[in-house]
Design a protein around this motif. Structure first.
Motif, PDB file in Angstrom:
ATOM      1  N   LEU A 238      -7.603   4.701  -1.521  1.00 53.75           N
ATOM      2  CA  LEU A 238      -8.203   4.048  -0.352  1.00 53.75           C
ATOM      3  C   LEU A 238      -7.215   3.865   0.795  1.00 53.75           C
ATOM      4  O   LEU A 238      -7.596   3.435   1.878  1.00 53.75           O
ATOM      5  CB  LEU A 238      -8.745   2.669  -0.750  1.00 53.75           C
ATOM      6  N   ARG A 239      -5.964   4.174   0.579  1.00 54.58           N
ATOM      7  CA  ARG A 239      -4.895   3.852   1.528  1.00 54.58           C
ATOM      8  C   ARG A 239      -5.191   4.294   2.964  1.00 54.58           C
ATOM      9  O   ARG A 239      -4.945   3.568   3.900  1.00 54.58           O
ATOM     10  CB  ARG A 239      -3.578   4.465   1.054  1.00 54.58           C
ATOM     11  N   ASN A 240      -5.720   5.458   3.166  1.00 52.31           N
ATOM     12  CA  ASN A 240      -5.909   5.973   4.522  1.00 52.31           C
ATOM     13  C   ASN A 240      -7.110   5.392   5.257  1.00 52.31           C
ATOM     14  O   ASN A 240      -7.216   5.544   6.474  1.00 52.31           O
ATOM     15  CB  ASN A 240      -5.990   7.501   4.501  1.00 52.31           C
TER      16      ASN A 240
ATOM     17  N   ARG B 119      -5.445  -4.296   3.774  1.00 58.95           N
ATOM     18  CA  ARG B 119      -4.082  -4.626   4.184  1.00 58.95           C
ATOM     19  C   ARG B 119      -4.077  -5.386   5.514  1.00 58.95           C
ATOM     20  O   ARG B 119      -3.367  -6.381   5.675  1.00 58.95           O
ATOM     21  CB  ARG B 119      -3.252  -3.356   4.292  1.00 58.95           C
ATOM     22  N   GLY B 120      -4.872  -4.932   6.480  1.00 60.51           N
ATOM     23  CA  GLY B 120      -4.948  -5.609   7.776  1.00 60.51           C
ATOM     24  C   GLY B 120      -5.514  -7.013   7.660  1.00 60.51           C
ATOM     25  O   GLY B 120      -5.029  -7.942   8.313  1.00 60.51           O
TER      26      GLY B 120
ATOM     27  N   CYS C 125       0.823  -1.217   0.000  1.00 63.05           N
ATOM     28  CA  CYS C 125       0.000   0.000   0.000  1.00 63.05           C
ATOM     29  C   CYS C 125       0.856   1.266   0.000  1.00 63.05           C
ATOM     30  O   CYS C 125       0.375   2.341  -0.341  1.00 63.05           O
ATOM     31  CB  CYS C 125      -0.925   0.011   1.218  1.00 63.05           C
ATOM     32  N   GLU C 126       2.094   1.149   0.416  1.00 63.53           N
ATOM     33  CA  GLU C 126       2.963   2.321   0.489  1.00 63.53           C
ATOM     34  C   GLU C 126       3.535   2.666  -0.876  1.00 63.53           C
ATOM     35  O   GLU C 126       3.720   3.829  -1.202  1.00 63.53           O
ATOM     36  CB  GLU C 126       4.096   2.081   1.491  1.00 63.53           C
TER      37      GLU C 126
END
Length: 149
Positions: A99-101, A106-107, A92-93
């Motif tokens: 949507l990243r924030n 990811r979790g 994601c980085e």
């Protein structure tokens, strides 16, 4: 998730070396022939396995490799973590994602990966090399001409 070829070869080498009834050392050429894989790839794999202490290598004319730890002490989860690394399934980085924030993907993937490894921690090299696999490994060792050692 799919394991890399490097990890696949690592598992095969460890499985082959787990055969307990072998008096002489195993050569990389022998393993390359048995699994029909390039010798060059195996050299890299075996070097890493030696660095980890899981394989012992002896140089010289009558040299070769052998398992350096008891097969029952090495878990499949441990092998995969070492060979694959613990990198996240999704980056994601590095990607620009709107949507990243606020994304929970990811979790969820991180939790799933940890469960995957925990499951594989329940299996040792000895477990996966028991019957019927043990019979196949034994057959492979019996097929090796003694002149190659």
């Amino acid at each position: 998730m799919q394991l890399t070829r490097y990890t696949d070869l690592s598992l095969r080498v460890l499985m082959y070396l787990s055969y307990p009834d072998r008096a002489d050392l195993v050569t990389i050429a022998e393993i390359a022939t048995q699994f029909d894989v390039p010798r060059n790839h195996l050299v890299k794999v075996v070097n890493q396995l030696v660095k980890l202490g899981w394989v012992v290598a002896t140089r010289g004319r009558s040299g070769g490799i052998r398992l350096g730890v008891p097969a029952g002490s090495l878990t499949i989860g441990q092998i995969l973590r070492e060979m694959e690394g613990t990198k996240a399934l999704i980056d994601c980085e590095g990607e620009i994602c709107v949507l990243r924030n606020g994304c929970r993907l990811r979790g969820a993937l991180a939790d799933a990966l940890q469960q995957f490894y925990r499951t594989l921690d329940g299996y040792t090299l000895a477990d996966i090399c028991s019957a019927p696999t043990a019979g196949l490994i034994a057959q492979m060792h019996r097929l090796v001409p003694t002149a190659t050692h």
